[in-house]
Structures are given as structure tokens and as C-alpha cells.
Design a protein around this motif. Structure first.
Motif, PDB file in Angstrom:
ATOM      1  N   LEU A 238     -19.460  -1.374   5.162  1.00 16.67           N
ATOM      2  CA  LEU A 238     -18.885  -0.163   4.581  1.00 16.67           C
ATOM      3  C   LEU A 238     -19.526   0.192   3.238  1.00 16.67           C
ATOM      4  N   GLY A 239     -20.506  -0.596   2.812  1.00 15.71           N
ATOM      5  CA  GLY A 239     -21.254  -0.269   1.607  1.00 15.71           C
ATOM      6  C   GLY A 239     -20.727  -0.842   0.318  1.00 15.71           C
ATOM      7  N   VAL A 240     -19.912  -1.897   0.405  1.00 15.02           N
ATOM      8  CA  VAL A 240     -19.366  -2.518  -0.801  1.00 15.02           C
ATOM      9  C   VAL A 240     -20.226  -3.708  -1.199  1.00 15.02           C
ATOM     10  N   GLY A 241     -20.576  -3.799  -2.492  1.00 10.28           N
ATOM     11  CA  GLY A 241     -21.455  -4.865  -2.941  1.00 10.28           C
ATOM     12  C   GLY A 241     -20.759  -5.983  -3.692  1.00 10.28           C
ATOM     13  N   SER A 242     -19.688  -5.661  -4.440  1.00 17.41           N
ATOM     14  CA  SER A 242     -18.995  -6.685  -5.217  1.00 17.41           C
ATOM     15  C   SER A 242     -17.528  -6.310  -5.395  1.00 17.41           C
ATOM     16  N   VAL A 243     -16.712  -7.334  -5.632  1.00 20.28           N
ATOM     17  CA  VAL A 243     -15.264  -7.149  -5.786  1.00 20.28           C
ATOM     18  C   VAL A 243     -14.763  -8.051  -6.907  1.00 20.28           C
ATOM     19  N   PHE A 244     -13.786  -7.547  -7.637  1.00 22.41           N
ATOM     20  CA  PHE A 244     -13.116  -8.342  -8.672  1.00 22.41           C
ATOM     21  C   PHE A 244     -11.624  -8.080  -8.518  1.00 22.41           C
ATOM     22  N   ALA A 245     -10.834  -9.134  -8.280  1.00 24.84           N
ATOM     23  CA  ALA A 245      -9.387  -8.988  -8.102  1.00 24.84           C
ATOM     24  C   ALA A 245      -8.657  -9.930  -9.031  1.00 24.84           C
ATOM     25  N   VAL A 246      -7.494  -9.491  -9.493  1.00 26.86           N
ATOM     26  CA  VAL A 246      -6.662 -10.357 -10.330  1.00 26.86           C
ATOM     27  C   VAL A 246      -5.221 -10.229  -9.850  1.00 26.86           C
ATOM     28  N   GLY A 247      -4.575 -11.387  -9.647  1.00 26.22           N
ATOM     29  CA  GLY A 247      -3.234 -11.403  -9.124  1.00 26.22           C
ATOM     30  C   GLY A 247      -2.200 -10.985 -10.153  1.00 26.22           C
ATOM     31  N   LEU A 248      -1.113 -10.385  -9.658  1.00 23.55           N
ATOM     32  CA  LEU A 248       0.019 -10.061 -10.511  1.00 23.55           C
ATOM     33  C   LEU A 248       0.858 -11.323 -10.705  1.00 23.55           C
ATOM     34  N   VAL A 249       1.904 -11.260 -11.523  1.00 20.65           N
ATOM     35  CA  VAL A 249       2.751 -12.441 -11.728  1.00 20.65           C
ATOM     36  C   VAL A 249       3.654 -12.630 -10.515  1.00 20.65           C
ATOM     37  N   PRO A 250       4.311 -13.812 -10.351  1.00 24.33           N
ATOM     38  CA  PRO A 250       4.292 -14.964 -11.262  1.00 24.33           C
ATOM     39  C   PRO A 250       3.002 -15.763 -11.138  1.00 24.33           C
ATOM     40  N   ALA A 251       2.465 -16.189 -12.263  1.00 26.78           N
ATOM     41  CA  ALA A 251       1.165 -16.847 -12.279  1.00 26.78           C
ATOM     42  C   ALA A 251       1.206 -18.277 -11.760  1.00 26.78           C
ATOM     43  N   ASP A 252       2.273 -18.995 -12.060  1.00 23.09           N
ATOM     44  CA  ASP A 252       2.307 -20.423 -11.748  1.00 23.09           C
ATOM     45  C   ASP A 252       3.065 -20.760 -10.470  1.00 23.09           C
ATOM     46  N   ASP A 253       3.538 -19.724  -9.775  1.00 25.15           N
ATOM     47  CA  ASP A 253       4.331 -19.988  -8.585  1.00 25.15           C
ATOM     48  C   ASP A 253       3.962 -18.998  -7.478  1.00 25.15           C
ATOM     49  N   PRO A 254       2.715 -19.077  -6.939  1.00 29.18           N
ATOM     50  CA  PRO A 254       2.324 -18.163  -5.867  1.00 29.18           C
ATOM     51  C   PRO A 254       3.220 -18.363  -4.644  1.00 29.18           C
ATOM     52  N   PRO A 255       3.358 -17.354  -3.742  1.00 30.63           N
ATOM     53  CA  PRO A 255       2.574 -16.118  -3.767  1.00 30.63           C
ATOM     54  C   PRO A 255       3.046 -15.131  -4.829  1.00 30.63           C
ATOM     55  N   ARG A 256       2.067 -14.396  -5.372  1.00 29.28           N
ATOM     56  CA  ARG A 256       2.355 -13.417  -6.405  1.00 29.28           C
ATOM     57  C   ARG A 256       2.888 -12.117  -5.792  1.00 29.28           C
ATOM     58  N   LEU A 257       3.280 -11.186  -6.672  1.00 35.29           N
ATOM     59  CA  LEU A 257       3.770  -9.883  -6.215  1.00 35.29           C
ATOM     60  C   LEU A 257       2.670  -9.053  -5.571  1.00 35.29           C
ATOM     61  N   GLY A 258       1.428  -9.319  -5.944  1.00 37.42           N
ATOM     62  CA  GLY A 258       0.317  -8.531  -5.418  1.00 37.42           C
ATOM     63  C   GLY A 258      -0.945  -8.794  -6.208  1.00 37.42           C
ATOM     64  N   ALA A 259      -1.842  -7.802  -6.223  1.00 33.69           N
ATOM     65  CA  ALA A 259      -3.115  -7.967  -6.929  1.00 33.69           C
ATOM     66  C   ALA A 259      -3.675  -6.608  -7.331  1.00 33.69           C
ATOM     67  N   LEU A 260      -4.445  -6.621  -8.390  1.00 34.03           N
ATOM     68  CA  LEU A 260      -5.192  -5.454  -8.848  1.00 34.03           C
ATOM     69  C   LEU A 260      -6.635  -5.636  -8.383  1.00 34.03           C
ATOM     70  N   ASN A 261      -7.188  -4.653  -7.658  1.00 36.27           N
ATOM     71  CA  ASN A 261      -8.479  -4.816  -6.988  1.00 36.27           C
ATOM     72  C   ASN A 261      -9.507  -3.803  -7.479  1.00 36.27           C
ATOM     73  N   LEU A 262     -10.677  -4.296  -7.886  1.00 34.50           N
ATOM     74  CA  LEU A 262     -11.783  -3.446  -8.325  1.00 34.50           C
ATOM     75  C   LEU A 262     -12.950  -3.631  -7.359  1.00 34.50           C
ATOM     76  N   TYR A 263     -13.486  -2.513  -6.845  1.00 29.99           N
ATOM     77  CA  TYR A 263     -14.600  -2.555  -5.896  1.00 29.99           C
ATOM     78  C   TYR A 263     -15.802  -1.809  -6.472  1.00 29.99           C
ATOM     79  N   SER A 264     -16.984  -2.314  -6.185  1.00 32.13           N
ATOM     80  CA  SER A 264     -18.205  -1.616  -6.571  1.00 32.13           C
ATOM     81  C   SER A 264     -19.164  -1.558  -5.383  1.00 32.13           C
ATOM     82  N   ARG A 265     -19.941  -0.492  -5.316  1.00 32.42           N
ATOM     83  CA  ARG A 265     -20.930  -0.359  -4.242  1.00 32.42           C
ATOM     84  C   ARG A 265     -22.155  -1.245  -4.484  1.00 32.42           C
ATOM     85  N   GLN A 266     -22.310  -1.732  -5.706  1.00 37.03           N
ATOM     86  CA  GLN A 266     -23.463  -2.548  -6.051  1.00 37.03           C
ATOM     87  C   GLN A 266     -23.059  -4.014  -6.216  1.00 37.03           C
TER      88      GLN A 266
END
Length: 263
Positions: free
Chosen positions: A139-167
Motif C-alpha cells: 500500500l506504499g507505507v515505508g515506516s511506522v511509529f506507534a505509542v501506546g496509551l495508558v495504563p503503561a504498566d498494566d497492558p493491554p492499554r486503552l489504545g495507541a497513537l499511530n504515525l505512518y510515513s510513505r518513506q
């Protein structure tokens, strides 16, 4: 246009480094990051919906991380279902949905990772999740950076913030501290809005996302029964049909389910 000097000053502030005497005398200590976070904080108090607040968080990420071509937020329900309530591009929807289907990928992994919850994939084609990585690269995606939402020390977390780049390697310089702060804003938004109404997660885009997942599951079940396909094979057939017809996957599934008696 924000100058490099302004960004350096802002990052010093977030790191706890006080400005010099000359800087403090020259102007009040405010800048692009401070203004952007002030907007987010204002919306937290002003918006009655999860979608409205999260949309502001996603917009802030896009503004503060120009290397990210598109951004999304993943949410995980108490039942373990994943949804994408807000995104800057429909392609982010497709990338997230594939992760939920395959049960693998950076945003899913970020919800299951303790500590900082950061998942950095500099080169998608060489990523650790073969099925999702193959689809994402196609689909043309080159790299991804994701960071989970809280709780940090007791996964599973509420979700994640996702950054995508074509390069590939385009997100190598993403500020990890900044990304955690932005993810924390999303978490505060969820907590604040959930306090207003526990039914909010079933509203608007979240409900539509869940309905899409349900109709895709129905279509897969019909294909598995009638054509003897595996779950993965049935989904692949729906996906290829979606690409061939240039119609969203959920719409293809809906059309198939509604016409099943005519097939």
C-alpha cells in the motif's frame, strides 16, 4: 513558518531547561508547542464527544510531526475489539483494519507493550509482522511509529497513537517524549469524556467502525461456508475484490451479505 530556534527553545522547555536571561528578557516564554497544547486542553473542556477531542489530538500530531504523512488513533474496547475512531487519511483506516484482522502490527503491539509502549518500525518491508508488513508495503507505507496509551504498566492499554510515513526511516527522528505527551493528551480526552457519558464509545464513528467489523465477519463466514475457504482466505478474497473495484472493504462485505440469497 516556525523557525528552528523556536523549536529548540520549546524542546528545552519540555526537557526542563530554563531559558537564558537574554531570552527571558526578550519575549514571554511561549511558542508553537505551547500554543498547540493549549488548543488541545481547551477542546478537552469544550467538546462533549470523544471523536471531537481525539480529532484535535490527531491534528496536533500532524502539525507537530511533519514527517508523518498520516496519523490515526487505535482504541481497544473492554471486550478486546479494536477500532479507529479518527484518522487523517483513509489509508490509515485500511492499515489499522489489517492489523486488527491479522492480530499483528505496530498499533496492536503498542497496546500490549508495557513501559513507554513505543513501537518503532523504520522499514516496514523488514518489519517483524510478515502478513501485515507485506500488505502495508504494497500500500506504499515505508515506516511506522506507534505509542501506546495508558495504563503503561498494566497492558493491554486503552489504545495507541499511530504515525505512518510513505518513506522508510522518515520517522527516525520523532521525539519520543513529545509522542508520549501527545498520547497522554488522547488518554486524558478519553478519561474526561468517558466521565461525562459511558455510552460515548458506541456513538458516531466508533459505532460505525464496529458495524463495519461485524459485516466483514459475516461476509467471511458466508465465504468460508460456501467456498470452503479459511478465515484468512475469505478475507483475502474480500480484500482483493475491494481493491479491484476500488470500493471500501466494509462496503464490499455489506453488498455481499445483502445479496447472499441471490448468489
Amino acid at each position: 513558518m516556525v523557525s528552528e530556534q523556536e523549536w529548540v527553545k520549546e524542546r528545552q522547555l519540555f526537557a526542563g531547561v530554563a531559558p537564558s536571561a537574554d531570552q527571558a528578557a526578550a519575549e514571554p516564554w511561549t511558542g508553537p508547542l505551547a500554543h498547540e497544547f493549549a488548543k488541545v486542553a481547551h477542546l478537552l473542556l469544550d467538546s462533549p464527544t470523544v471523536a471531537g477531542v481525539l480529532d484535535r489530538v490527531v491534528g496536533a500530531v500532524k502539525a507537530l510531526v511533519p514527517e508523518a504523512d498520516f496519523v490515526s488513533i487505535t482504541l481497544r474496547t473492554k471486550e478486546g475489539r479494536y477500532t479507529t475512531p479518527v484518522r487523517t487519511d483513509e489509508l490509515a483506516d485500511r492499515l489499522d483494519e489489517l492489523q486488527y484482522t491479522f492480530d499483528e502490527g505496530p498499533c496492536v503491539h503498542a497496546t500490549r507493550t508495557s513501559g513507554e509502549g513505543i513501537v518503532d518500525v523504520p522499514d516496514v518491508s523488514a518489519g517483524p509482522w510478515p502478513r501485515w508488513a507485506s500488505e502495508a508495503a504494497a500500500l506504499g507505507v515505508g515506516s511506522v511509529f506507534a505509542v501506546g496509551l495508558v495504563p503503561a504498566d498494566d497492558p493491554p492499554r486503552l489504545g495507541a497513537l499511530n504515525l505512518y510515513s510513505r518513506q522508510s526511516h522518515a520517522l527516525d527522528k520523532v521525539d519520543r517524549d513529545l509522542s508520549i505527551v501527545l498520547a497522554s493528551h488522547a488518554t486524558v480526552a478519553l478519561a474526561a469524556t468517558t466521565a461525562m457519558t459511558s455510552a460515548e464509545f458506541e456513538h458516531a464513528q466508533l459505532r460505525a467502525a464496529l458495524e463495519s467489523r461485524d459485516v466483514i465477519g459475516q461476509a467471511k463466514g458466508i465465504l468460508m461456508q460456501r467456498r470452503g475457504l479459511s478465515a484468512e482466505g475469505a478475507f483475502d478474497l474480500l480484500r482483493r475484490t475491494s481493491q479491484d473495484l476500488n470500493i471500501k472493504l466494509a462496503k464490499v462485505a455489506e453488498l455481499f451479505v445483502n445479496s447472499r440469497h441471490d448468489i
